[in-house]
Design an enzyme around this catalytic site. Structure first.
Site, short mmCIF file in Angstrom:
data_model
loop_
_atom_site.label_atom_id
_atom_site.label_comp_id
_atom_site.label_asym_id
_atom_site.label_seq_id
_atom_site.Cartn_x
_atom_site.Cartn_y
_atom_site.Cartn_z
CG ASP A 33 13.70 -1.55 -7.55
OD1 ASP A 33 14.30 -2.50 -7.05
OD2 ASP A 33 13.75 -0.38 -7.11
CE LYS A 42 11.78 2.34 5.34
NZ LYS A 42 12.14 1.36 4.29
N GLY A 99 1.39 2.28 3.61
CA GLY A 99 1.77 0.88 3.74
C GLY A 99 0.64 0.08 4.35
CB SER A 100 0.60 -3.31 5.70
OG SER A 100 1.63 -3.22 6.65
N GLY A 158 1.28 0.55 9.78
CA GLY A 158 0.68 1.87 10.05
C GLY A 158 0.38 2.04 11.53
CD GLU A 218 -3.58 8.14 1.97
OE1 GLU A 218 -4.40 7.28 1.63
OE2 GLU A 218 -3.87 9.33 2.12
CB CYS A 252 -3.73 0.79 -1.49
SG CYS A 252 -3.70 2.25 -2.53
CD GLU A 279 -4.21 -4.49 1.23
OE1 GLU A 279 -3.48 -4.50 2.23
OE2 GLU A 279 -4.35 -3.49 0.50
P1 NAD Z 1 4.55 -2.30 4.66
O1 NAD Z 1 3.66 -1.79 5.72
O2 NAD Z 1 5.16 -3.63 4.83
O3 NAD Z 1 5.78 -1.30 4.43
C1 NAD Z 1 5.60 0.06 4.09
C2 NAD Z 1 6.84 0.83 4.48
O4 NAD Z 1 6.98 0.79 5.90
C3 NAD Z 1 8.16 0.27 3.92
O5 NAD Z 1 8.99 1.35 3.54
C4 NAD Z 1 8.74 -0.47 5.11
O6 NAD Z 1 10.14 -0.58 5.08
C5 NAD Z 1 8.30 0.42 6.26
N1 NAD Z 1 8.28 -0.23 7.57
C6 NAD Z 1 8.19 -1.56 7.87
N2 NAD Z 1 8.21 -1.74 9.21
C7 NAD Z 1 8.28 -0.51 9.78
C8 NAD Z 1 8.28 -0.04 11.11
N3 NAD Z 1 8.24 -0.86 12.15
N4 NAD Z 1 8.32 1.30 11.31
C9 NAD Z 1 8.34 2.16 10.28
N5 NAD Z 1 8.34 1.77 8.99
C10 NAD Z 1 8.32 0.45 8.74
O7 NAD Z 1 3.71 -2.21 3.32
P2 NAD Z 1 4.15 -2.71 1.88
O8 NAD Z 1 4.11 -4.20 1.88
O9 NAD Z 1 5.39 -2.00 1.45
O10 NAD Z 1 2.95 -2.13 0.99
C11 NAD Z 1 1.74 -2.77 0.84
C12 NAD Z 1 0.68 -2.11 1.68
O11 NAD Z 1 0.62 -0.72 1.39
C13 NAD Z 1 -0.70 -2.65 1.38
O12 NAD Z 1 -1.41 -2.88 2.57
C14 NAD Z 1 -1.35 -1.51 0.59
O13 NAD Z 1 -2.75 -1.49 0.66
C15 NAD Z 1 -0.74 -0.31 1.21
N6 NAD Z 1 -0.81 0.84 0.30
C16 NAD Z 1 -1.70 1.83 0.57
C17 NAD Z 1 -1.83 2.92 -0.29
C18 NAD Z 1 -2.84 4.01 -0.03
O14 NAD Z 1 -2.77 5.04 -0.68
N7 NAD Z 1 -3.78 3.84 0.89
C19 NAD Z 1 -1.00 3.00 -1.42
C20 NAD Z 1 -0.10 1.98 -1.65
C21 NAD Z 1 -0.01 0.91 -0.78
#
Ligand code: NAD
Length: 492
Positions: free
Chosen positions: A91, A177, A230-231, A235, A252, A286, A385
């Site tokens: 995956d 999710k 996430g990003s 966020g 986070e 991250c 980043e």
């Molecule tokens: P992303 O923000 O693209 O997605 C994260 C999640 O949010 C996914 O499940 C996605 O489907 C969902 N999502 C997307 N759009 C949304 C919306 N409008 N409303 C609600 N949910 C939505 O991030 P990514 O590309 O999956 O992950 C990478 C990012 O995560 C990097 O910036 C990384 O630094 C961060 N990260 C942080 C930590 C931490 O502990 N601080 C850990 C891991 C990753």
């Protein structure tokens, strides 16, 4: 491999029948399809979690009873480590030994929070002293309610565990999710929890795209708490959506973490930890220490030594023996990282090694371990980043300059320092504006210790007792114990 949504203890298709592809980033082949949940599926999942919370046994069990099930979940993850790890590699692309490590950490996370659940029975009530002897106050802890967990793709099962384990330990019911790029182990987790005896409706898993499934989940008025990883841009959307009903939120987010190396550091140890801090998990971490500051006297020898070692990293399919750098998670992520590298070059930075797609891995989402030097402090690649195996290295001349450069970032997730002088290391560690600081290493993470960032890297802490408190409300119960009438209206 599961392909349907897990709602109220049942495997069901998405209401609109939609599916999306699951792609192996090592060869870009579609190897599975999973239900693409949307708003109506989120509604069904939230409804199930709400019913389980309001009427079901889970929040009413004591911590010892909940811990039994959490420990069973940990046992099963341990028993299935090899199968789960292989699924994670298909995956996500990461090398198998890293995936195995993630599975062990996921099991450890469930075990740790089982321990906290067990202890929490004795700490559930606290009498506090008041300055008025006519009253007595008891403080009680209760589960927050229905929690939503939205997670990224870089540690699919581990990021789920960081939220599901403390939420279940606290007595919450949930909707999880996973990322649309890595949905498979979250579905396995649903199966494992169900088999371990978790009552129906307590954990619901809805796979789907961010805007279609994540957005309605973060807006949903029957969710009490949202835990997002996430990003920063997503966020920020989640935070705005959570304002709908003033949800309790924890975020986070991303980082651009510094690693400060002083000239008295052992060069071999410095090279090893800097490489681990950025090339481990393809740099899709991250807390990756992606900005490296090296004291001038060590700068040139350090560059020569790290370039030599970075070139030796074995790149390939994460399932192949000896591979230490797999593909990035997707074509899109590979394109993003290659665009960031181009931007660095356009802005005048110099590539010491890497910078492209490895010649022998044109098929798949691979990027070479890449080292940049000679960039400006305000340049895009130094400040933003990249989330790939790309490190930027700059020299510094004094401790105060290093601290200033390290803290010159909108992020504040992690930071690291390496030097022979422990007093200096402790001083620098305290000067960093970051939630996680490593001395003489980078990245080791423990379920017992708080995890989270300063500034735009997030709000709140996961893991440890801090992560547990994320999922608990604090209630005061105050009793009037004096025999004296209150005497405000009556008896004046
Ligand atoms: P992303 O923000 O693209 O997605 C994260 C999640 O949010 C996914 O499940 C996605 O489907 C969902 N999502 C997307 N759009 C949304 C919306 N409008 N409303 C609600 N949910 C939505 O991030 P990514 O590309 O999956 O992950 C990478 C990012 O995560 C990097 O910036 C990384 O630094 C961060 N990260 C942080 C930590 C931490 O502990 N601080 C850990 C891991 C990753």
């Amino acid at each position: 491999m599961h392909s349907r949504l897990f709602i109220d203890g049942e495997w069901i298709a998405a209401a609109n029948g939609a599916m999306f592809d699951v792609i192996n980033p090592a060869n870009e082949e579609v190897f599975h399809q999973v239900a693409a949940g949307a708003a109506s599926d989120i509604n069904a999942a939230v409804k199930a979690a709400r019913r389980a919370f309001d009427e079901g046994p889970w929040p009413r069990m004591n911590g010892v009873q909940r811990a039994k099930i959490l420990n069973k979940i940990a046992d099963t993850i341990e028993q299935q480590t090899q199968q789960l790890a292989r699924l994670e590699v298909l995956d996500n692309g990461k090398p198998l030994p890293e995936a195995v490590w993630d599975m062990e950490d996921s099991a450890g996370c469930f075990r740790f929070f089982a321990g906290l659940a067990q202890k929490s029975d004795n700490e559930a009530e606290e009498q506090i002293a008041l300055d008025d002897p006519g009253f007595k106050t008891t403080v009680v802890k209760e589960p927050v309610g229905v929690a939503a967990a939205i997670i990224p793709w870089n540690y699919p099962l581990l990021m789920a565990a960081w939220k599901v384990a403390p939420a279940l330990a606290a007595g919450c019911c949930m909707v999880l999710k996973p990322s649309e790029l890595t949905p498979l182990t979250a579905l396995e987790l649903a199966d494992i929890c169900h088999s371990a005896g978790l009552p129906k409706g307590v954990l619901n898993v809805v796979t789907g795209l961010g805007p279609d499934a994540g957005q309605p989940l973060s807006e949903h008025c029957d969710i009490d708490k949202i835990a997002f990883t996430g990003s920063v841009p997503t966020g920020s959307k989640v935070m705005a959506a959570a304002a709908n009903n003033i949800k309790n939120i924890s975020l986070e987010l991303g980082g651009k973490s510094p690693f400060v190396i002083f000239a008295d550091a052992d060069i071999e140890k410095a090279v090893e930890w800097v490489m681990f801090g950025i090339f481990w998990n393809q740099g899709e971490v991250c807390s990756a220490t992606s900005r490296v500051l090296v004291e001038r006297a060590l700068y040139e020898p350090f560059l020569a030594r790290i370039a030599e070692e970075a070139k030796k990293i074995t790149i390939g399919n994460g399932l192949d023996e000896g591979v230490l750098l797999g593909p990035l998670v997707s074509k899109g992520q590979q394109e993003k990282v290659l665009a960031a590298i181009k931007r660095g070059l356009d802005d005048g930075a110099r590539i010491l090694t890497g910078g492209g797609v490895p010649a022998q891995h044109q098929n798949g989402c691979f990027v070479e371990p890449t080292i940049f030097t000679d960039m400006n402090e305000d340049s895009w690649i130094w400040q933003e980043e990249i989330f790939g195996p790309v490190v930027c290295i700059k020299p510094f001349d004094s401790e105060s300059e290093a601290i200033k450069m390290a803290n010159n970032s909108r992020f504040g997730l992690a930071a690291a320092v390496m030097c022979a002088d422990d007093e200096r290391a402790q001083r620098v560690a305290r000067a960093f504006k970051a939630g996680i600081v490593w001395i003489n290493c980078s990245q080791p993470t423990f379920a017992e210790a708080p995890w989270g960032g300063y500034k735009q890297s997030g709000i709140g802490r996961e893991l440890g007792r801090w992560g547990f408190e994320n999922y608990r409300e604090t209630k005061q119960i105050t009793t009037y114990i004096s025999e004296k009438p209150w005497g405000w209206y009556l008896g004046r």
